[in-house]
Scaffold this motif. Structure first.
Motif, mmCIF file in Angstrom:
data_model
loop_
_atom_site.group_PDB
_atom_site.id
_atom_site.type_symbol
_atom_site.label_atom_id
_atom_site.label_comp_id
_atom_site.label_asym_id
_atom_site.label_seq_id
_atom_site.Cartn_x
_atom_site.Cartn_y
_atom_site.Cartn_z
ATOM 1 N N ARG A 443 -2.028 6.322 5.760
ATOM 2 C CA ARG A 443 -3.286 6.454 5.004
ATOM 3 C C ARG A 443 -3.596 5.185 4.218
ATOM 4 O O ARG A 443 -4.767 4.842 4.025
ATOM 5 C CB ARG A 443 -3.193 7.654 4.075
ATOM 6 C CG ARG A 443 -3.154 8.989 4.815
ATOM 7 C CD ARG A 443 -3.391 10.156 3.870
ATOM 8 N NE ARG A 443 -3.433 11.419 4.600
ATOM 9 C CZ ARG A 443 -3.796 12.576 4.067
ATOM 10 N NH1 ARG A 443 -4.122 12.636 2.766
ATOM 11 N NH2 ARG A 443 -3.825 13.681 4.783
ATOM 12 N N GLN A 444 -2.568 4.504 3.767
ATOM 13 C CA GLN A 444 -2.785 3.237 3.065
ATOM 14 C C GLN A 444 -3.396 2.210 4.004
ATOM 15 O O GLN A 444 -4.315 1.470 3.625
ATOM 16 C CB GLN A 444 -1.462 2.730 2.501
ATOM 17 C CG GLN A 444 -1.595 1.468 1.654
ATOM 18 C CD GLN A 444 -0.256 1.030 1.066
ATOM 19 O OE1 GLN A 444 0.748 1.728 1.198
ATOM 20 N NE2 GLN A 444 -0.251 -0.122 0.428
ATOM 21 N N ARG A 447 -7.058 3.084 4.515
ATOM 22 C CA ARG A 447 -7.920 2.635 3.412
ATOM 23 C C ARG A 447 -8.133 1.132 3.431
ATOM 24 O O ARG A 447 -9.128 0.637 2.903
ATOM 25 C CB ARG A 447 -7.302 3.068 2.076
ATOM 26 C CG ARG A 447 -7.322 4.572 1.841
ATOM 27 C CD ARG A 447 -6.931 4.919 0.412
ATOM 28 N NE ARG A 447 -5.546 4.588 0.139
ATOM 29 C CZ ARG A 447 -4.524 5.438 0.293
ATOM 30 N NH1 ARG A 447 -4.755 6.671 0.747
ATOM 31 N NH2 ARG A 447 -3.293 5.074 0.006
ATOM 32 N N THR A 452 -13.239 4.383 1.151
ATOM 33 C CA THR A 452 -12.873 5.765 0.848
ATOM 34 C C THR A 452 -14.014 6.728 1.146
ATOM 35 O O THR A 452 -13.789 7.851 1.637
ATOM 36 C CB THR A 452 -12.466 5.884 -0.629
ATOM 37 O OG1 THR A 452 -11.425 4.943 -0.903
ATOM 38 C CG2 THR A 452 -11.971 7.280 -0.946
ATOM 39 N N GLY A 461 -10.346 11.139 1.972
ATOM 40 C CA GLY A 461 -11.583 10.423 1.701
ATOM 41 C C GLY A 461 -12.684 11.337 1.207
ATOM 42 O O GLY A 461 -12.473 12.526 0.935
#
Length: 611
Positions: A443-444, A447, A452, A461
Motif C-alpha cells: 500500500r505504501q 500511495r 490518496t 483511499g
C-alpha cells in the motif's frame, strides 16, 4: 665514380641464398658517403628493400607505398575542399549560439571516413578528420548530427479539430487517419526528433539515437510495402495518440528492429480484420453473451482512478478469479470479443479522459494493480491459462501500453516463483513490475504512484470501493449492487449456498443461474429459510459454438436461467441446489464440466408501481 668499394662481408649473394630474392644493390662509395644525405636522395630514386637472413638494412619507402601516399594526399585535399564548400552561418541570436554549441559538441564526438580501394598497412592510417557540414534545419541527414539529436521543438505537429479527428470520409476513415497515411517521410522524421512533448526516457520521440531513427524510417517505408489495412492496426489509437509516439511504441516492442515488427504486423493482420468486421465489439455484454458485470465478478478487472502521472489505473483481483465461473458465463472464443472491446473501446476512452484532463499526456500507457490475496494454486489450471493466453494475444496488437505493475499480497509460492520468472523475461519489462508480500509495504508503494483520493476505499483511499466499481460496469444504471456465488454440488447430492444475502426493506432481488453443467440440477430460492417458489431445473445447452470455427459437432454451452424475479425484502436470501444426475452419455466423461452453478442476484430499489 672511378672505382667501387668491395661488398660488405655481411651481405648475401642471391645465388648463394636459398630465399631466391633479388640481389641487394651495391653499397655506396667513399665519395658518395661524404655527400650530404639530402643531396643523395635528390640524385637517385630510393632503392627497393631486400631482406635476407641476418641482414639489417635501413628501412626505406617502396614505390608501392609512395603510390599509396599520393592517393592519401589527394584524399585529404579533396575532403577538406568539400567540407569548406558550405561554411556555417554566423550565429546572431542567443538561441542560435546555443544551437551551434550543441551541434559542435555532437560533431566533435563523431568521425567521418572515406573508404580506400586497398587495405592500409599497420603504419599507413591517415589522420582522423572531424567535420560537420551544416544543412537546413528541417532536413534530416547523418552529415549533420544536430538534425537527428536536437531536443528543443522547432516544428509543432499539425493539429486538427475534434470534428476532423472523428468525422469519417467516404472510405470510412477519419481525416486525421488520411493525413497520417499521406504524410511525407521528411515530416515523419521531423516529428520523431522534435515531438510536441519530448520525453526524457530512451526510446521515445525527442530522445532517439541515430540508429533508432533509422529503424523508424525503415519501419515507415516497410508499411508501404504491406497491405493498406495494416495501417489501421498500427494507428488503432489515432484519435487520441500523436503519431510519433505510435511509431516509437511499436518499435520499442522489438527493441527498434523494424523488420521484426513488420513481420508481426503481417502475421496478425487476418485476426485484426476479423475483429474489425464487428467494429471491435462495442457492446461487451453482447460479445460474451451475458451481462459484463456478471463476467467481471469472476474475472475482476476494473478501472478506478488515475495515477499522479496521469495514467489510468486498473485493478485486477487475481485472487478472486474463478475459471469455472468464467466458463459458466461464456466460452473462450467469445472472450476474444471482450478483450477487443477492453482495448479498442474501454482503454481508448480512458486515454481520451486522461488527455482531456492533461493535454500534455502523450504516453498511451496504464498502470495495473494485481492483487493476489486469496489466490490458490488450484486456481491456476488449463482453463485459466487459456484465458490468459487469449488476453496476451489481443495485447500483442497494443504493444508497450503497460507503464508499470504492482503485485500486492503475493503468497509464498508466488514470491518464490517470481524470483525465477524474473530472470527469464526481458529486463526492461521486469523493471516495471514490483512484487510485495507485505500488505503495508504494498500500500505504501501504491500511495507513491497514486494520490490518496484516487485509491479505492478497499486499499485505504478515498475513491469508490471495488463493489461500487462493479456496479458501474453494469448495463442497468438502476442496479444498486450485485451478489454472486459459485455453488458446486457433487453427483447425486444436495447443497446450499455458503453466502447469505441480506435484502433490506424497499429492495428487490432478481436471481439467475449461469452454468455449463452437463448434468441438470433443481435450484430452489429460499427467503428466511422458506422457498419462494417451486424448484427450477437448470442445465447447459447443447449446440455448436458459432464463434469457434473448429467446432464440428454440438457441445455443451453456457446457459442462463431465471430462478426468481423481484423477491422483496427485508430478508435473508439463500439457494439450494440438488444434482439430478442426468448427464447425456456422450457428455458424462470427466472432460466435461458438471455440478458448477453461478448464482447471481441483482438488487434494485422497489418502485412505487411495484408497491
Amino acid at each position: 665514380m672511378s672505382q667501387s668499394q668491395p661488398q660488405d662481408s655481411d651481405t648475401c649473394n642471391s645465388s648463394d641464398s636459398s630465399h631466391g630474392r633479388r640481389r641487394r644493390e651495391p653499397t655506396m662509395t667513399t665519395a658518395t658517403k661524404e655527400q650530404p644525405q639530402q643531396q643523395q636522395q635528390q640524385q637517385q630514386p630510393p632503392p627497393e628493400v631486400a631482406v635476407c637472413c641476418g641482414c639489417r638494412p635501413q628501412r626505406q619507402t617502396s614505390r608501392r607505398k609512395q603510390k599509396k601516399a599520393s592517393r592519401l594526399d589527394a584524399f585529404r585535399t579533396d575532403h577538406v575542399q568539400r567540407a569548406m564548400v558550405a561554411p556555417a552561418p554566423v550565429p546572431t541570436t542567443k538561441d542560435e549560439v546555443a544551437d551551434n554549441d550543441d551541434a559542435a559538441s555532437v560533431a566533435s564526438s563523431l568521425f567521418y571516413f572515406d573508404a580506400v580501394e586497398e587495405p592500409l598497412g599497420e603504419e599507413e592510417y591517415p589522420p582522423i578528420f572531424t567535420t560537420a557540414i551544416v544543412h537546413p534545419k528541417p532536413q534530416v541527414t547523418l552529415d549533420d548530427p544536430k538534425t537527428l539529436l536536437r531536443k528543443p521543438s522547432i516544428i509543432k505537429p499539425t493539429t486538427t479539430s475534434t470534428q476532423e479527428n472523428q468525422e469519417p470520409n467516404k472510405s470510412g476513415r477519419s481525416v486525421r487517419f488520411v493525413t497520417i497515411a499521406e504524410r511525407p517521410a521528411s515530416e515523419h522524421a521531423e516529428l520523431l526528433k522534435s515531438p510536441r512533448v519530448p520525453q526524457a526516457e530512451k526510446g521515445f520521440p525527442g530522445g532517439l539515437t541515430v540508429v533508432e531513427l533509422e529503424e523508424c524510417q525503415k519501419f515507415l517505408r516497410g508499411l508501404k510495402a504491406l497491405e493498406p489495412g495494416v495501417l489501421d492496426q498500427v494507428y488503432s489509437f489515432r484519435d487520441v495518440e500523436e503519431e510519433p509516439y505510435t511509431i516509437c511504441r511499436w518499435l520499442r516492442a522489438t527493441k527498434f528492429v523494424a523488420q521484426d515488427i513488420l513481420d508481426r504486423l503481417a502475421d496478425n493482420q487476418p485476426m485484426f480484420e476479423r475483429a474489425q468486421q464487428h467494429d471491435f465489439y462495442p457492446d461487451p455484454s453482447s460479445a460474451i453473451g451475458a451481462p459484463v458485470s456478471v463476467f467481471l465478478s469472476q474475472y475482476p478487472f476494473l478501472p478506478i482512478g488515475t495515477a499522479k502521472n496521469g495514467c489510468p489505473v486498473n485493478y485486477f483481483m487475481a485472487g478472486q478469479i474463478n475459471p469455472e465461473g468464467i466458463l459458466s458465463v461464456t466460452t473462450a472464443p467469445k472472450l476474444e470479443g471482450f478483450f477487443w472491446w477492453s482495448f479498442m473501446h474501454k482503454m481508448k476512452s480512458e486515454m481520451k479522459a486522461a488527455v482531456k484532463k492533461d493535454p500534455d499526456f502523450v504516453r498511451m500507457e496504464g498502470i495495473n494493480i494485481l492483487d493476489l490475496k486469496g489466490l490458490s494454486s488450484s486456481a491456476i489450471n488449463s482453463d485459466t491459462m487459456s484465458v490468459v493466453k487469449l488476453s496476451s494475444k489481443i495485447a500483442d496488437f497494443f504493444p508497450e501500453t503497460l507503464h508499470c505493475m504492482l503485485i500486492l499480497n503475493a503468497p509464498a509460492f508466488f514470491s518464490f516463483s517470481w524470483g525465477l520468472i524474473k530472470k527469464l523475461i526481458d529486463p526492461r519489462t521486469a523493471a516495471r513490475i514490483q512484487v510485495f508480500s507485505n500488505e503495508e509495504k504494498g500500500r505504501q508503494a501504491l500511495r507513491g504512484l497514486i494520490g490518496t483520493d484516487e485509491i479505492p476505499r478497499d486499499y485505504g483511499g478515498g475513491n469508490i470501493s471495488i463493489a461500487q466499481a462493479f456496479a458501474q460496469q453494469a448495463a442497468d444504471p438502476s442496479l444498486i449492487r450485485q451478489e454472486t456465488e459459485l455453488v458446486h454440488v457433487k453427483k447425486g447430492r444436495t447443497t446450499k449456498s455458503h453466502d447469505s444475502w441480506k435484502l433490506r426493506a424497499e429492495e428487490t432481488m432478481t436471481i439467475s443461474s449461469y452454468t455449463r453443467s452437463c448434468s441438470a440440477a433443481a435450484v430452489t430460492v429460499l427467503v428466511n429459510g422458506k422457498a419462494v417458489q417451486s424448484p427450477v431445473q437448470v442445465a447447459c445447452s447443447i449446440s455448436k459454438d458459432e464463434n469457434d470455427p473448429s467446432s464440428q459437432s454440438p457441445q455443451p454451452q453456457p446457459n442462463q436461467v431465471c430462478l426468481a424475479q423481484k423477491v422483496k425484502g427485508p430478508g435473508t436470501v439463500t439457494v439450494e441446489v440438488k444434482d439430478l444426475d442426468n448427464a447425456p452419455r456422450e457428455f458424462s466423461s470427466s472432460s466435461h464440466s458438471r455440478g458448477y452453478f453461478l448464482i447471481v442476484g441483482n438488487v434494485k430499489k422497489e418502485t412505487m408501481a411495484e408497491v
